[in-house]
Design an enzyme around this catalytic site. Structure first.
Site, mmCIF file in Angstrom:
data_model
loop_
_atom_site.group_PDB
_atom_site.id
_atom_site.type_symbol
_atom_site.label_atom_id
_atom_site.label_comp_id
_atom_site.label_asym_id
_atom_site.label_seq_id
_atom_site.Cartn_x
_atom_site.Cartn_y
_atom_site.Cartn_z
ATOM 1 N N TYR A 1 97.443 -6.933 -26.718
ATOM 2 C CA TYR A 1 98.340 -7.373 -25.751
ATOM 3 C C TYR A 1 99.802 -6.779 -25.885
ATOM 4 O O TYR A 1 100.583 -6.607 -24.914
ATOM 5 C CB TYR A 1 98.413 -8.816 -25.577
ATOM 6 N N HIS B 1 98.222 -11.662 -14.686
ATOM 7 C CA HIS B 1 97.945 -11.312 -16.072
ATOM 8 C C HIS B 1 98.959 -10.318 -16.653
ATOM 9 O O HIS B 1 99.215 -10.567 -17.913
ATOM 10 C CB HIS B 1 96.405 -10.371 -16.165
ATOM 11 N N ARG C 1 96.415 -18.029 -18.102
ATOM 12 C CA ARG C 1 95.678 -17.474 -17.472
ATOM 13 C C ARG C 1 95.319 -18.052 -16.110
ATOM 14 O O ARG C 1 95.920 -19.086 -15.914
ATOM 15 C CB ARG C 1 94.247 -17.437 -18.281
ATOM 16 N N HIS D 1 94.036 -17.125 -28.075
ATOM 17 C CA HIS D 1 93.138 -16.150 -28.328
ATOM 18 C C HIS D 1 92.391 -16.553 -29.844
ATOM 19 O O HIS D 1 93.096 -17.355 -30.469
ATOM 20 C CB HIS D 1 93.900 -14.968 -28.875
ATOM 21 N N ARG E 1 101.443 -12.873 -18.071
ATOM 22 C CA ARG E 1 100.851 -13.393 -19.452
ATOM 23 C C ARG E 1 101.201 -12.539 -20.476
ATOM 24 O O ARG E 1 101.785 -12.687 -21.510
ATOM 25 C CB ARG E 1 99.548 -13.578 -19.244
ATOM 26 N N LYS F 1 89.385 -20.640 -22.317
ATOM 27 C CA LYS F 1 87.751 -20.371 -22.272
ATOM 28 C C LYS F 1 87.433 -21.170 -23.370
ATOM 29 O O LYS F 1 87.627 -21.610 -24.408
ATOM 30 C CB LYS F 1 87.921 -18.855 -22.878
#
Length: 281
Positions: free
Chosen positions: A255, A220, A137, A246, A223, A159
């Site tokens: 994705y 993105h 990211r 994830h 990615r 994250k």
């Protein structure tokens, strides 16, 4: 309520930054969404707690796209959940979920990426390559420190401050070393005047690289391209999910999308009956 909405919002944003590790851009999005929402949300104090009536706000934003509405309401829900952890008793009224169609990403073909890199400068080249070969990211790339980089692995803080180790290609490692030798960063991989480059600066570099090749590409999408290349070359979805950071494989499935021909090819390789003769039955 024990405090004002403004006071709680400020402590909520601090929580998202410190405890959840959210980027500056995400914090700004939450701040703006909540400030907008509570101009319309009706707050009612009840015996059992506080009621947030979302109906006036939903009427105000009804003309927006469903995905936008869903994001705005999600920010309010997250805020309400935080308030409940702070001892408030918050109930949401008119909080029906918005159904949003899941859109598939648009990966960039490998040859287009290689073409764009031909005219890239040293720092621009490394930014694109890191995103494309590591599936990072943009926030993860901005926060990447020199101490996180080894010869064959990079430790990524994603994250929620979750860490994962991503393999570093030999070719990427070589370009990375050349960049470090030339640019001499001190703490973060991408710096300017001894301060880490912002996500917006990195994003702008990606835009410039592909604009020269008459392409419009976001970080993105690189990615997405990383994930798609792995899955299309028979990488296990569980492994790709872990590499992307994830929390659920369901996210990884959004994705990526395997073509029908490749699905059939994988099926023919995997199912034992496909290896038998036509008159098996």
């Amino acid at each position: 309520m024990k405090k004002s909405i403004h006071q709680y919002k400020r402590s909520f944003l601090i929580y998202l930054e410190k405890a959840r590790g959210y980027s500056d851009l995400t914090l700004k999005t939450y701040d703006e969404a909540l400030s907008e929402a509570f101009q319309s949300i009706v707050i009612e104090e009840k015996a059992a707690g506080t009621l947030f009536d979302l109906m006036p706000y939903r009427i105000k934003i009804a003309s927006l796209k469903q995905k936008t509405i869903a994001k705005k309401l999600s920010a309010v829900r997250s805020f309400a959940e935080y308030l409940n952890t702070q001892g408030e008793h918050i109930t949401l009224k008119a909080d029906d979920s918005i159904k949003v169609a899941k859109t598939l990403p648009k990966p960039i073909p490998h040859e287009h990426i290689m073409e764009a890199l031909q005219t890239a400068q040293t720092d621009e080249r490394l930014i694109v390559i890191m995103l494309y070969t590591l599936g990072l990211r943009i926030s993860e790339l901005a926060n990447l420190k020199l101490e996180d980089i080894e010869n064959e692995w990079i430790r990524v803080v994603g994250k929620g401050n979750k860490q994962r180790d991503v393999p570093l290609l030999a070719s990427t490692s070589r370009i990375l070393r050349e960049y470090v030798d030339e640019m001499r960063p001190k703490k973060y991989l991408f710096e300017k005047n001894s301060r880490k480059l912002s996500e917006n600066s990195l994003r702008y570099s990606v835009t410039k690289v592909f604009k020269r090749a008459a392409l419009k590409v976001t970080p993105h999408q690189l990615r997405h391209s990383y994930a798609t290349v792995l899955l299309n070359n028979n990488a296990r979805i569980a492994d790709v999910s872990e590499l992307l950071g994830h929390s659920s494989m369901a996210t990884t499935q959004i994705y990526t999308k395997l073509g029908s021909a490749l699905k059939m090819q994988n099926y023919n390789k995997a199912h034992p009956l496909c290896k038998e003769t036509d008159d098996t039955f």
